[in-house]
Design a protein around this motif. Structure first.
Motif, mmCIF file in Angstrom:
data_model
loop_
_atom_site.group_PDB
_atom_site.id
_atom_site.type_symbol
_atom_site.label_atom_id
_atom_site.label_comp_id
_atom_site.label_asym_id
_atom_site.label_seq_id
_atom_site.Cartn_x
_atom_site.Cartn_y
_atom_site.Cartn_z
ATOM 1 N N TYR A 79 0.798 -1.235 0.000
ATOM 2 C CA TYR A 79 0.000 0.000 0.000
ATOM 3 C C TYR A 79 0.828 1.282 0.000
ATOM 4 N N VAL A 80 2.139 1.115 0.112
ATOM 5 C CA VAL A 80 3.013 2.282 0.264
ATOM 6 C C VAL A 80 3.977 2.361 -0.918
ATOM 7 N N ARG A 81 4.227 3.590 -1.376
ATOM 8 C CA ARG A 81 5.195 3.779 -2.459
ATOM 9 C C ARG A 81 6.588 3.339 -2.018
ATOM 10 N N GLN A 82 7.432 3.042 -2.976
ATOM 11 C CA GLN A 82 8.821 2.648 -2.705
ATOM 12 C C GLN A 82 9.440 3.610 -1.683
ATOM 13 N N LEU A 95 9.441 -1.385 14.341
ATOM 14 C CA LEU A 95 8.307 -2.303 14.201
ATOM 15 C C LEU A 95 8.735 -3.753 14.344
ATOM 16 N N PRO A 96 7.876 -4.604 14.941
ATOM 17 C CA PRO A 96 6.587 -4.252 15.547
ATOM 18 C C PRO A 96 6.793 -3.362 16.783
ATOM 19 N N GLY A 97 5.877 -2.428 16.984
ATOM 20 C CA GLY A 97 5.990 -1.527 18.122
ATOM 21 C C GLY A 97 4.877 -0.503 18.157
ATOM 22 N N PRO A 98 4.837 0.323 19.225
ATOM 23 C CA PRO A 98 3.718 1.243 19.459
ATOM 24 C C PRO A 98 3.805 2.535 18.635
ATOM 25 N N TYR A 99 3.914 2.365 17.326
ATOM 26 C CA TYR A 99 4.046 3.524 16.428
ATOM 27 C C TYR A 99 3.026 3.461 15.308
ATOM 28 N N THR A 100 2.613 4.632 14.834
ATOM 29 C CA THR A 100 1.884 4.747 13.573
ATOM 30 C C THR A 100 2.768 5.591 12.665
ATOM 31 N N PHE A 101 3.115 5.040 11.514
ATOM 32 C CA PHE A 101 3.949 5.784 10.562
ATOM 33 C C PHE A 101 3.102 6.257 9.386
ATOM 34 N N ILE A 102 3.201 7.547 9.093
ATOM 35 C CA ILE A 102 2.495 8.095 7.931
ATOM 36 C C ILE A 102 3.451 8.037 6.755
ATOM 37 N N LEU A 103 3.011 7.314 5.722
ATOM 38 C CA LEU A 103 3.867 7.068 4.559
ATOM 39 C C LEU A 103 3.114 7.408 3.276
ATOM 40 N N PRO A 104 3.831 7.689 2.180
ATOM 41 C CA PRO A 104 3.146 7.990 0.920
ATOM 42 C C PRO A 104 2.438 6.753 0.370
ATOM 43 N N GLY A 105 1.142 6.876 0.089
ATOM 44 C CA GLY A 105 0.362 5.745 -0.416
ATOM 45 C C GLY A 105 0.653 5.477 -1.893
ATOM 46 N N ASN A 106 0.380 4.240 -2.333
ATOM 47 C CA ASN A 106 0.548 3.922 -3.758
ATOM 48 C C ASN A 106 -0.810 3.670 -4.416
ATOM 49 N N ASN A 107 -0.794 3.177 -5.638
ATOM 50 C CA ASN A 107 -2.049 2.998 -6.393
ATOM 51 C C ASN A 107 -2.871 1.804 -5.945
ATOM 52 N N LEU A 109 -4.090 1.347 -2.976
ATOM 53 C CA LEU A 109 -4.984 1.661 -1.852
ATOM 54 C C LEU A 109 -6.410 1.274 -2.223
ATOM 55 N N PRO A 110 -7.188 0.746 -1.266
ATOM 56 C CA PRO A 110 -8.586 0.428 -1.559
ATOM 57 C C PRO A 110 -9.302 1.664 -2.116
ATOM 58 N N LYS A 111 -10.306 1.418 -2.957
ATOM 59 C CA LYS A 111 -10.958 2.534 -3.683
ATOM 60 C C LYS A 111 -11.467 3.631 -2.752
ATOM 61 N N GLU A 112 -11.852 3.249 -1.531
ATOM 62 C CA GLU A 112 -12.359 4.242 -0.574
ATOM 63 C C GLU A 112 -11.282 5.254 -0.166
ATOM 64 N N PHE A 113 -10.021 4.891 -0.359
ATOM 65 C CA PHE A 113 -8.921 5.762 0.081
ATOM 66 C C PHE A 113 -8.089 6.286 -1.085
ATOM 67 N N LYS A 114 -8.606 6.129 -2.300
ATOM 68 C CA LYS A 114 -7.840 6.515 -3.501
ATOM 69 C C LYS A 114 -7.431 7.990 -3.501
ATOM 70 N N LYS A 115 -8.243 8.849 -2.873
ATOM 71 C CA LYS A 115 -7.936 10.290 -2.887
ATOM 72 C C LYS A 115 -6.790 10.637 -1.941
ATOM 73 N N LYS A 116 -6.431 9.706 -1.085
ATOM 74 C CA LYS A 116 -5.405 10.002 -0.083
ATOM 75 C C LYS A 116 -3.997 9.892 -0.675
ATOM 76 N N THR A 117 -3.143 10.811 -0.278
ATOM 77 C CA THR A 117 -1.756 10.755 -0.748
ATOM 78 C C THR A 117 -0.872 10.026 0.269
ATOM 79 N N THR A 118 -1.357 9.948 1.513
ATOM 80 C CA THR A 118 -0.578 9.250 2.544
ATOM 81 C C THR A 118 -1.457 8.245 3.279
ATOM 82 N N VAL A 119 -0.814 7.326 3.967
ATOM 83 C CA VAL A 119 -1.545 6.317 4.725
ATOM 84 C C VAL A 119 -0.812 6.059 6.038
ATOM 85 N N GLY A 120 -1.573 5.848 7.116
ATOM 86 C CA GLY A 120 -0.995 5.516 8.426
ATOM 87 C C GLY A 120 -0.839 4.009 8.551
#
Length: 206
Positions: A79-82, A95-107, A109-120
């Motif tokens: 789900y994440v770009r290179q 990771l694994p660990g108590p973190y959420t990383f925001i990363l650039p999303g790739n193509n 991503l499920p259709k519901e999140f297609k507009k998003k440029t990043t993903v947690g």
């Protein structure tokens, strides 16, 4: 009314995990333990389930900032770009660990999140959560369950969680007492790591 099942983190029961996975595959909502607070999750591929979570949280699905809970780093690349070597090293350390990383999303991503440029992205250090995602075969979309009481921002007692959520979700896992501190959120989508929220994860990993 939702089901309430006990699963021990030190040795998650295969049959119990399979029951959770079945609920998820059928479009159900599950409350499950992580290495921080209890999370509310569903199968990332199920639109109806995603809509139910958005409705519970009182937000529009395309505006929602849900995390993707993955089994490991190879899961993340779906789900994440290179990502560059420096970013990969941070993820590997944390990771694994108590973190959420925001990363650039790739193509992908499920259709519901297609507009998003990043993903947690989360890979929690919790055997129950990781085993659910492993057996499911794809990530779950997740959000923490907040308590209305400001003092106890997150509910930690599974029995109280079940009491409150039993009519909204399909299954609540009792994986023991949860924490009441959320994950540390770090944005790795820009040139420099940016700490969005300091939580349970130590920021020294940067």
């Amino acid at each position: 009314m939702g089901q309430f099942i006990k699963i021990y983190e030190d040795k998650p029961n295969e049959a119990a995990i399979a029951k959770v996975v079945k609920v998820l595959k059928e479009g159900g909502l599950v409350i499950y333990p992580t290495d921080t607070v209890y999370g509310l999750g569903c199968d990332i591929t199920n639109t109806k389930a995603l809509e139910r979570i958005a409705k519970i949280k009182g937000i529009k699905l395309d505006k929602a900032n849900f995390s993707f809970v993955c089994h490991d780093l190879s899961n993340i690349s779906d789900y994440v770009r290179q990502i560059d070597t420096a970013t990969f090293k941070i993820l590997k350390r944390a990771l694994p660990g108590p973190y959420t990383f925001i990363l650039p999303g790739n193509n992908n991503l499920p259709k519901e999140f297609k507009k998003k440029t990043t993903v947690g992205i989360r890979v929690p250090d919790n055997a129950i959560a990781l085993e659910i995602v492993r057996q499911l075969g794809n990530p779950i979309v997740s959000t923490s369950i907040r308590d209305e009481d400001d003092v106890i921002e997150y509910t930690t007692d599974p029995e109280l969680i079940f009491e409150k959520w039993q009519n909204l979700v399909d299954l609540v896992i009792d994986g023991g007492y949860g924490d009441n501190v959320g994950s540390t959120i770090i944005d790795l989508s820009g040139d420099e790591p940016l700490i969005v929220r300091e939580g349970k994860g130590d920021i020294d990993i940067l």
